[in-house]
Scaffold this motif. Sequence first.
Motif, PDB file in Angstrom:
ATOM      1  N   ARG A 234     -24.082 -88.709 -92.667  1.00 46.46           N
ATOM      2  CA  ARG A 234     -24.011 -89.020 -94.097  1.00 46.46           C
ATOM      3  C   ARG A 234     -23.998 -90.528 -94.316  1.00 46.46           C
ATOM      4  N   GLY A 239     -26.832 -88.857 -96.686  1.00 44.09           N
ATOM      5  CA  GLY A 239     -26.022 -88.450 -97.827  1.00 44.09           C
ATOM      6  C   GLY A 239     -25.391 -87.085 -97.657  1.00 44.09           C
ATOM      7  N   HIS A 240     -25.804 -86.368 -96.618  1.00 43.90           N
ATOM      8  CA  HIS A 240     -25.259 -85.049 -96.327  1.00 43.90           C
ATOM      9  C   HIS A 240     -25.521 -84.763 -94.852  1.00 43.90           C
ATOM     10  N   ASP A 241     -24.917 -83.708 -94.353  1.00 46.87           N
ATOM     11  CA  ASP A 241     -25.148 -83.362 -92.948  1.00 46.87           C
ATOM     12  C   ASP A 241     -26.049 -82.141 -92.817  1.00 46.87           C
ATOM     13  N   GLU A 311     -15.406 -85.566 -96.284  1.00 48.65           N
ATOM     14  CA  GLU A 311     -16.271 -85.174 -97.393  1.00 48.65           C
ATOM     15  C   GLU A 311     -15.952 -86.018 -98.620  1.00 48.65           C
TER      16      GLU A 311
END
Length: 334
Positions: A234, A239-241, A311
């Motif tokens: 991220r 920006g995310h996994d 997160e």
Amino acid sequence: MSFWDRSSSSRAAEPTPVMVSDSGLDDAEVKRVCQEVVDTGQFVPAVELLNRVGRDWARRAVAVTALGEVAAKSPAWLLWWQRSEPESPDQRTVMAAAMVRVAWNARGSAKASLTSRGQFLDFHQLLRDADQACLIATESAPDDPTPWVSWLRVCRGLPVSRQVFVARWRALRERDPLHRAGHDAALQYLCEKWRGSHTDMYAFAREAAEYAPPGSPLTLLVVEAHAEYGLRMRWNGAGHDGGFWTEPAQQADLDAALDRYPVDAPRRYASHLSDHSVLTYALAKAGRWAELADRFEATDHHAYFLPWTYEEGGSAFLEYAHSQAMKSRSRHGR
């Protein structure tokens, strides 16, 4: 009781998740003593606690880290202890932990790109002071692995050589080869966001997990490494996994950890809360809600803030995951 009363009663009975951020974890005695030394300014409760803990190195690590954490913000009782018993190994060990925590508090938890030059200057000077305190503590308590954990946490922030890190790591393992907090500190040093790489981190985690006995918290280190890897994904722009946690390799590692650290294990470790929090986070990321419900039950629906706060909006993610887990439990009639 009316329909609406029963409905309200049912909702009220539904457990809610609790995010725990202090280093005392779920140890009621440690938490009570930490509050007592702050409230009274007396150091004697800390002395008595550490005497009772004795050579239970895992619980001692929790107690010392928690005492150091509260002393970093409310130091009067610890400074009095230092004046009263300047040669005390326990006092020096807690002082080292507190000084390391003061340094990390000065840096803050933001990425390096969001940390000011002034913060870094303060951080490095405070860590150099903590480095000396750790040296004194290790010399004062030659059998105790606890100050070596603090010294490994210094390695993460100061640009010490890999040889220095390895020497300190070996010294800790000579005192307790299965030390949970020590392994966690070493893994943090070796991860990419600090002084190592993904390769270093995974090699360390897999070797430690492979040789750990069944039921040992060290069996969770590969899952912990996955959490670090996902965080780095991220940070590196994704920006995310993505679907990282649902890939077969990660699922197999999670299955192995769940099997070797069972929810109904006969022994309860001092790191019980943080250990289960690694697993609850991984299960939530994988969407394995029924198994997640069992793990939440094991911690009375408490979760340590790491790795949940990896997160963005960690508390909201915890609440969502807990809700999904409880719905799954209801669907299965449990």
